[in-house]
Scaffold this active site. Structure first.
Site, PDB file in Angstrom:
ATOM      1  N   ARG A   1      -2.748  -2.172  -3.292  1.00 11.23           N
ATOM      2  CA  ARG A   1      -3.964  -1.378  -3.091  1.00 11.23           C
ATOM      3  C   ARG A   1      -3.901  -0.158  -3.991  1.00 11.23           C
ATOM      4  O   ARG A   1      -2.919   0.589  -3.978  1.00 11.23           O
ATOM      5  CB  ARG A   1      -4.088  -0.927  -1.637  1.00 11.23           C
ATOM      6  CG  ARG A   1      -5.289  -0.007  -1.413  1.00 11.23           C
ATOM      7  CD  ARG A   1      -5.353   0.489   0.020  1.00 11.23           C
ATOM      8  NE  ARG A   1      -6.512   1.353   0.217  1.00 11.23           N
ATOM      9  CZ  ARG A   1      -6.455   2.675   0.351  1.00 11.23           C
ATOM     10  NH1 ARG A   1      -5.297   3.308   0.289  1.00 11.23           N
ATOM     11  NH2 ARG A   1      -7.559   3.385   0.531  1.00 11.23           N
TER      12      ARG A   1
ATOM     13  N   ARG B   1     -11.993  14.437   8.593  1.00  8.70           N
ATOM     14  CA  ARG B   1     -12.897  14.811   7.505  1.00  8.70           C
ATOM     15  C   ARG B   1     -14.261  15.179   8.059  1.00  8.70           C
ATOM     16  O   ARG B   1     -14.753  14.557   9.003  1.00  8.70           O
ATOM     17  CB  ARG B   1     -13.046  13.657   6.508  1.00  8.70           C
ATOM     18  CG  ARG B   1     -11.756  13.238   5.844  1.00  8.70           C
ATOM     19  CD  ARG B   1     -12.023  12.128   4.829  1.00  8.70           C
ATOM     20  NE  ARG B   1     -10.774  11.576   4.299  1.00  8.70           N
ATOM     21  CZ  ARG B   1     -10.468  10.293   4.287  1.00  8.70           C
ATOM     22  NH1 ARG B   1     -11.334   9.405   4.783  1.00  8.70           N
ATOM     23  NH2 ARG B   1      -9.322   9.871   3.785  1.00  8.70           N
TER      24      ARG B   1
ATOM     25  N   ASN C   1       0.872  -1.178   0.000  1.00  9.99           N
ATOM     26  CA  ASN C   1       0.000   0.000   0.000  1.00  9.99           C
ATOM     27  C   ASN C   1       0.909   1.228   0.000  1.00  9.99           C
ATOM     28  O   ASN C   1       1.431   1.628   1.038  1.00  9.99           O
ATOM     29  CB  ASN C   1      -0.914  -0.005   1.225  1.00  9.99           C
ATOM     30  CG  ASN C   1      -1.876   1.178   1.248  1.00  9.99           C
ATOM     31  OD1 ASN C   1      -1.835   2.055   0.385  1.00  9.99           O
ATOM     32  ND2 ASN C   1      -2.747   1.214   2.244  1.00  9.99           N
TER      33      ASN C   1
ATOM     34  N   GLU D   1      -8.017  -6.175   5.286  1.00  6.04           N
ATOM     35  CA  GLU D   1      -7.960  -5.742   3.891  1.00  6.04           C
ATOM     36  C   GLU D   1      -6.770  -6.358   3.157  1.00  6.04           C
ATOM     37  O   GLU D   1      -6.864  -6.696   1.974  1.00  6.04           O
ATOM     38  CB  GLU D   1      -7.886  -4.215   3.826  1.00  6.04           C
ATOM     39  CG  GLU D   1      -9.130  -3.533   4.386  1.00  6.04           C
ATOM     40  CD  GLU D   1      -8.990  -2.028   4.481  1.00  6.04           C
ATOM     41  OE1 GLU D   1      -9.086  -1.373   3.433  1.00  6.04           O
ATOM     42  OE2 GLU D   1      -8.781  -1.517   5.602  1.00  6.04           O
TER      43      GLU D   1
ATOM     44  N   HIS E   1     -13.060   2.026   0.887  1.00  2.00           N
ATOM     45  CA  HIS E   1     -12.943   0.925   1.862  1.00  2.00           C
ATOM     46  C   HIS E   1     -13.537  -0.363   1.297  1.00  2.00           C
ATOM     47  O   HIS E   1     -14.016  -1.224   2.040  1.00  2.00           O
ATOM     48  CB  HIS E   1     -13.662   1.266   3.183  1.00  2.00           C
ATOM     49  CG  HIS E   1     -13.088   2.429   3.923  1.00  2.00           C
ATOM     50  ND1 HIS E   1     -13.883   3.381   4.527  1.00  2.00           N
ATOM     51  CD2 HIS E   1     -11.807   2.813   4.144  1.00  2.00           C
ATOM     52  CE1 HIS E   1     -13.117   4.303   5.096  1.00  2.00           C
ATOM     53  NE2 HIS E   1     -11.849   3.965   4.886  1.00  2.00           N
TER      54      HIS E   1
END
Length: 400
Positions: free
Chosen positions: A94, A243, A7, A385, A183
């Site tokens: 990813r 956020r 990633n 993940e 996600h």
């Protein structure tokens, strides 16, 4: 087969090496502040802590240098877990944004590279860095298959009435402005596991809640995404660490005019200075939880806002799906904050949720947290993940 999962961020590179014959995590780590003077390297071996390297200062000029350090460490006598790079059968990467070009994971080639580049405007911070990681591995690990796994892929099954915005249609045609969702590997992993825990029924209606510094909720019908909270970017949806989540769009020009901000500056405000951080001064939910217990009003406000929004989205998705079989909590907050789960479940009792306070005290473990016989099942399912990326990579490589 051993799969290396990568990633790559703009100045970081996370990795995991997974033995797919056993699903065992052999090693994991992160290269931080790549190309900066204060770059560090962390490497952990779950089966042998004596091989760990923690925050070691390490000169890394670019991602290629970082990949070299990772591979040298994985194969070293002192810290390694494999004898040579030849033991790595493939690399899974990813990639944040696949736009409408990618419905699932793909073997990387020149056409895929060009398509990822075409998605740069949709993921300007992540996609270039993700591609840099792929190209670095491709250059160093010649002949080793590279697989791109897209964060948006799982959400590609949404119907048009769920992903379209009521803006002039030409913006969708010209710029791809629509809901994409993120996600995806997490929602796919936990929804798949939830269906197994339900006894693998032919039909199921599930809401998965990935709650962490970045948070999103998805409605999953028969294992496929039906709707999700994040939009064209990961900014939309519920309150997050930094956020703001969904807000009245008219707020943006009001703040820009009053604060004399540029588009980039207001984007920074919404993505990096808002959410829990903007309301409390910290984005660490553990700190917020502690402050709330001590009576801090803003910390308590954040907790109430998050629970309210969670309840609203879960209830709305249940209505949109025409029913609800289970709710899944995952991610750093979802797996480790029992009081959020309790508050949400209590609000949703009219749907048939009934929480088991004894099992709900557990943190970070797979567990059913609804009482026996509950109409709507409640689960905590730790996400993985990286394993999902590795599984996709293995499947694609074995089909070659």
């Amino acid at each position: 087969m051993k799969i290396l999962v990568i990633n790559a961020g703009s100045s970081s590179l996370k990795y995991q090496l997974i033995d797919m014959d056993t699903n065992d995590l052999l090693a994991k780590g992160i290269c931080e502040q790549i190309s900066y003077d204060n770059c560090t390297f962390t490497h952990k071996v779950p089966s042998d802590e004596s091989k760990n390297i923690i925050k070691k200062p390490q000169l890394m000029a670019d991602h290629m240098a970082a990949i070299n350090i990772v591979l040298d460490t994985l194969t070293s006598a002192e810290h390694g877990v494999i004898k040579s790079m030849d033991e790595i059968g493939a690399v899974g990467h990813r990639v944040l944004h696949g736009g409408e070009k990618f419905k699932g994971s793909v073997l990387f080639d020149e056409k895929v590279e060009e398509a990822i580049k075409e998605c740069f405007p949709l993921g300007p911070l992540h996609n270039p860095a993700n591609l840099t990681g792929i190209k670095a591995c491709e250059a160093i690990m010649k002949g080793v298959p590279q697989v791109a796994v897209f964060d948006t892929g799982f959400h590609s099954t949404m119907p048009d009435y769920a992903y379209m915005y009521a803006l002039p249609y030409e913006y969708y045609e010209k710029y791809g402005i629509r809901r994409y969702g993120f996600h995806g590997t997490s929602h796919r992993f936990v929804s798949k596991r939830c269906i197994e825990l339900l006894g693998s029924p032919e039909h199921s209606k599930i809401v998965t809640c990935h709650l962490g510094n970045g948070s999103s909720i998805s409605a999953v019908v028969d294992g496929k995404c039906f709707d999700t909270t994040m939009g064209v970017t990961p900014l939309e949806g519920i309150i997050m660490g930094t956020r703001c989540g969904s807000i009245d769009p008219a707020i943006v020009p009001i703040i820009m005019k009053n604060e004399n901000l540029t588009p980039d500056e207001i984007d920074t405000v919404m993505n990096k200075k808002s959410g829990m951080l903007g309301l409390t001064g910290t984005s660490d939910n553990r700190t917020i939880e502690q402050r709330a217990k001590q009576g801090d009003k803003r910390a308590k406000l954040v907790e109430s806002m998050l629970c309210h929004q969670l309840t609203k989205y879960i209830g709305g998705f249940a209505a949109a799906m025409g029913g609800l079989d289970a709710v899944v909590f995952t991610g750093g907050i979802g797996e480790n904050n029992p009081q959020y789960r309790t508050r949400v479940a209590e609000k949703l009792e009219f749907l048939g949720t009934a929480i088991n306070e004894e099992t709900n005290t557990l943190r970070g473990e797979e567990v059913e947290i609804s009482v026996p016989g509950s109409k709507v099942k409640l689960f905590v399912i730790p996400t993985n993940e990286e394993l999902m990326i590795a599984q996709d990579t293995k499947e694609i490589v074995e089909a070659l």
